[in-house]
Design a protein around this motif. Structure first.
Motif: not given
Length: 266
Positions: A59-65
């Protein structure tokens, strides 16, 4: 402190800032925890899992944590294929970074933290380009895709066109039911066992089928045809399958009875 990257849906970012990363991943042996990868000098290698994870939706693309772990923290490190063989090694976080950084080809490697990530261990959360990394498996690009029943991705982008372009000799796509019924009729009465087994093999790849036309094969003199009939109809949603399996459960041949028992196991 060792630095790692965990990739997740952008919709999870607010919760991660508040509460950290949940132990939602499954590692070797069924352990719960968090999958991540060391921050390397190569941006592409660090974020190599992006395109593969994006295939499963976000949802909304991926993010890098980005996560900081104590150097002495125990983690599991290894190639993703090693996970199924319980062959990933238990090492410290610092050692996991060292091992992966010195590999000639670290694609497909992963680090598994067997616990949740606490909020104070979150270094930062940032957006990541969605075009980095490999899909399916490293070096898949340029390799002729396999369309066998075990390898093909059902419902994936272009999956049907790929099956039509590269049909597998054993795993389809299956011919239309009318073609298969014509083959069954051409096999004669009671019918050539080899021709009937081949037709039933293709029928077994369908979700429904002409049960009324095939039910007569439950009385075929060759037990291999009756056994193939069990495997063909076992997963059909067609009404009457349960009654047919009840009859075949009392078949005089033990292989047929074993097949019925196998398809009815939960």
């Amino acid at each position: 402190m060792a630095m790692f990257v965990h990739l997740t849906s952008a919709a999870n970012a607010p919760r991660i800032r508040r509460s950290g990363v949940r132990a939602a991943g499954v590692g070797q042996g069924g352990a719960r925890g968090v999958h991540c990868f060391p921050v390397l000098a190569s941006y592409t290698l660090t974020h190599q899992w992006l395109r593969e994870l994006a295939r499963f939706g976000s949802r909304g693309g991926l993010v890098a944590v980005q996560v900081r772990l104590d150097d002495a923290e125990e983690v599991l490190a290894g190639h993703y294929r090693d996970r199924a063989r319980d062959a990933q090694a238990t090492v410290t976080a610092a050692e996991a970074v060292r091992r992966i950084a010195t590999l000639e080809d670290p694609r497909g490697w992963e680090v598994f933290v067997p616990r949740a990530i606490r909020p104070r261990e979150i270094h930062r959360i940032r957006s990541a380009p969605q075009v980095v990394g490999w899909r399916y498996l490293p070096d898949a690009h340029g390799t002729r895709p396999c369309t066998c029943f075990g390898c093909r991705v059902r419902g994936g982008h272009g999956a049907r066109r790929l099956l039509e372009r590269l049909p597998h000799p054993l795993d389809g796509p299956p011919p239309p039911p009318r073609v298969l019924l014509a083959r069954v009729a051409a096999a004669g009465d009671p019918g050539d066992p080899a021709a009937l087994r081949e037709a039933l093999h293709w029928f077994g790849m369908r979700g429904r089928g002409p049960l009324a036309e095939l039910a007569r094969l439950s009385g075929h003199p060759d037990p291999s045809v009756r056994e193939e009939l069990v495997w063909a109809v076992a997963r059909w949603s067609t009404p009457g399958v349960a009654d047919l399996l009840d009859r075949l459960a009392a078949d005089p041949d033990p292989d047929v009875r074993d097949a019925v028992e196998a398809v009815r196991e939960p």
